[in-house]
Write a protein that holds these residues in place. Structure first.
Motif, PDB file in Angstrom:
ATOM      1  N   GLN A   2      11.400 -65.812 -32.616  1.00  0.00           N
ATOM      2  CA  GLN A   2      10.409 -66.951 -33.016  1.00  0.00           C
ATOM      3  C   GLN A   2      11.211 -68.046 -33.491  1.00  0.00           C
ATOM      4  O   GLN A   2      10.755 -69.168 -32.993  1.00  0.00           O
ATOM      5  N   TYR A   3      12.396 -68.231 -33.880  1.00  0.00           N
ATOM      6  CA  TYR A   3      13.156 -69.265 -34.602  1.00  0.00           C
ATOM      7  C   TYR A   3      14.318 -69.576 -33.554  1.00  0.00           C
ATOM      8  O   TYR A   3      15.409 -70.223 -33.812  1.00  0.00           O
ATOM      9  N   LYS A  17       8.537 -79.084 -28.982  1.00  0.00           N
ATOM     10  CA  LYS A  17       7.707 -79.705 -29.762  1.00  0.00           C
ATOM     11  C   LYS A  17       7.415 -78.667 -30.663  1.00  0.00           C
ATOM     12  O   LYS A  17       7.043 -78.982 -31.912  1.00  0.00           O
ATOM     13  N   SER A  18       7.212 -77.242 -30.319  1.00  0.00           N
ATOM     14  CA  SER A  18       6.696 -76.254 -31.139  1.00  0.00           C
ATOM     15  C   SER A  18       7.951 -75.955 -32.234  1.00  0.00           C
ATOM     16  O   SER A  18       7.363 -75.220 -33.241  1.00  0.00           O
ATOM     17  N   THR A  19       9.053 -76.331 -31.976  1.00  0.00           N
ATOM     18  CA  THR A  19       9.924 -75.930 -33.156  1.00  0.00           C
ATOM     19  C   THR A  19      10.339 -77.201 -33.996  1.00  0.00           C
ATOM     20  O   THR A  19      11.037 -76.853 -35.131  1.00  0.00           O
ATOM     21  N   THR A  20       9.466 -78.099 -34.178  1.00  0.00           N
ATOM     22  CA  THR A  20       9.575 -79.288 -35.002  1.00  0.00           C
ATOM     23  C   THR A  20       9.403 -78.949 -36.557  1.00  0.00           C
ATOM     24  O   THR A  20       8.404 -78.205 -36.667  1.00  0.00           O
ATOM     25  N   THR A  35      13.997 -81.336 -34.283  1.00  0.00           N
ATOM     26  CA  THR A  35      13.270 -80.519 -33.104  1.00  0.00           C
ATOM     27  C   THR A  35      14.551 -79.653 -32.578  1.00  0.00           C
ATOM     28  O   THR A  35      15.474 -80.597 -32.327  1.00  0.00           O
ATOM     29  N   ASP A  61       9.807 -74.544 -25.544  1.00  0.00           N
ATOM     30  CA  ASP A  61       8.568 -75.573 -26.134  1.00  0.00           C
ATOM     31  C   ASP A  61       9.248 -76.370 -27.411  1.00  0.00           C
ATOM     32  O   ASP A  61       9.084 -76.060 -28.426  1.00  0.00           O
TER      33      ASP A  61
END
Length: 426
Positions: free
Chosen positions: A413-414, A350-353, A342, A348
């Protein structure tokens, strides 16, 4: 299971497992190729690398410790055998100044512990470390936990004999100082960030409350502790960690949630249960910048909290098998729990996990190199794997695969910074 260690310069990774003891060159064009370190006659357990990058220490069920010179042209060519223990090695630690190697055999669960109650301290700066060893005697039961002070001058040990002992690592071989009170069996020990205090956690035996004790080593009477309230009837203190700046302490116990202590006023610390934290924590860790707290438990849960938030909430992870390993990168950006990575700097997180896929069985150990280049995982399938975190190299590799530069939308996005100048595709 596997254990692993990474040299301070991030050039070499050492892993142990079903396939034996191996060393991997992370700087090579093909880091998947490894160097096999042979000599132990039985399974290899704990490993440690000195901070100066000189020595690799490996402990084994064959009751020996071996030192491998990582500066040698071929580190696998020979090793120095350190003998004297009468049981399987279970704990190894090297001091921050890279001088002292501490070894012992005790385990934290008595049914797996042997009868050896001594430690050995080896001088790694000596011309021949085999001839510069101190045997530390004093405990009446197996040793459950060890910790070396940040200034490399002291060692603290905890034991099932209901005592903790402070040993001097410098000067003459003076007797240890015994820390003893209504603590029950000592299950976990840690030094404060300033090396002036020791924290111990007990097991709550024979009607003794399972509390945390703080021992001030520079106090008028350093053998008297401050007992922190709030841990009563928690059965067993299984883990202790202190934040790098000394402001926070976290304790894990067997049947209650983790507890966070605000140590800004050591004389009257404020504590609170960490909501939604699992019981029977086996690992507690702070990020290098002190902002994040990670916990892991036998139930298989690993979580991370943002201590700078008004109401810290965990990002929960689930992994089969329990006791999920966790690690932070040195810049505190990346958090690894088992096979999940992560980005903690994202809006956010958590959204990158991301899931690291490849192991056929559970992951037992994780680490991130000090230069934040690699995530390393060791699994029950007898393999260790490398995963690249270096964003620039990852982008370059992606460009080669897709034959073009990443778009600004893809970079956003990343969580990759937008480029200033259009890059040429290799």
């Amino acid at each position: 299971g596997q254990t692993l260690a990474i040299t301070a310069d991030s050039n070499r990774l050492v892993t142990t497992g079903a396939s034996g003891l191996r060393m991997w060159n992370l700087d090579s064009e093909n880091p998947g190729s490894s160097m096999v370190l042979r000599s132990h006659s039985q399974s290899v357990g704990p490993v440690a690398v000195s901070p100066d990058g000189r020595w690799l220490a490996t402990g084994s069920d064959d009751k020996t410790v071996r030192l491998w010179d990582l500066r040698a042209e071929d580190p696998s060519a020979r090793s120095i055998v350190l003998e004297g223990h009468t049981e399987e090695l279970r704990q190894i630690a090297i001091s921050p100044d890279s001088r002292w190697l501490v070894t012992c055999t005790g385990l934290w669960r008595e049914r797996f512990a042997g009868k050896e109650t001594t430690l050995r301290v080896w001088d790694l700066k000596a011309p021949d470390p085999r001839k510069r060893v101190r045997v530390l005697e004093g405990h009446d039961g197996p040793i459950t936990s060890i910790s070396i002070s940040p200034d490399s001058t002291m060692l603290v040990t905890g034991s099932v004999d209901a005592t903790a002992r402070i040993w001097s690592l410098v000067g003459d071989a003076s007797p240890s100082r015994v820390l003893q009170g209504r603590t029950g069996r000592i299950k976990s020990v840690a030094f404060g960030s300033d090396s002036h205090s020791v924290i111990t956690g007990g097991a709550g035996d024979d009607g003794i409350a399972c509390n945390v004790h703080i021992w001030k080593l520079n106090a008028e009477d350093p053998l008297t502790s401050t007992e922190l309230s709030g841990e009563n009837n928690r059965e067993m203190i299984t883990a202790i960690a202190v934040s790098p700046n000394g402001e926070w302490m976290v304790t894990g116990s067997s049947f209650k949630p983790a507890r966070l202590w605000n140590m800004k006023d050591p004389a009257n610390p404020i504590s609170q249960d960490i909501p939604n934290s699992s019981n029977f924590l086996t690992v507690v860790a702070f990020s290098p910048d002190g902002r994040w707290l990670a916990t892991s438990s036998w139930s298989g849960n690993a979580s991370v909290w943002d201590l700078s938030a008004k109401s810290p909430l965990p990002f929960p992870y689930l992994a089969p098998g329990g006791n999920v390993p966790v690690a932070f990168s040195q810049d505190s950006r990346w958090f690894v729990a088992g096979t999940r990575v992560t980005d903690l700097r994202a809006d956010d997180p958590k959204s990158t996990t991301m899931e690291l896929r490849g192991h056929t069985l559970g992951v037992n150990s994780v680490a991130i190199t000090p230069d934040n280049r690699w995530v390393v995982t060791g699994g029950s399938d007898g393999t260790s794997r490398l995963w690249e975190l270096n964003v620039d190299k990852l982008i370059a590799r992606t460009r080669r695969i897709v034959g073009r530069e990443l778009s600004d939308d893809e970079r956003e996005q990343y969580s990759i910074p937008k480029r200033d100048v259009e890059a040429n595709v290799p």
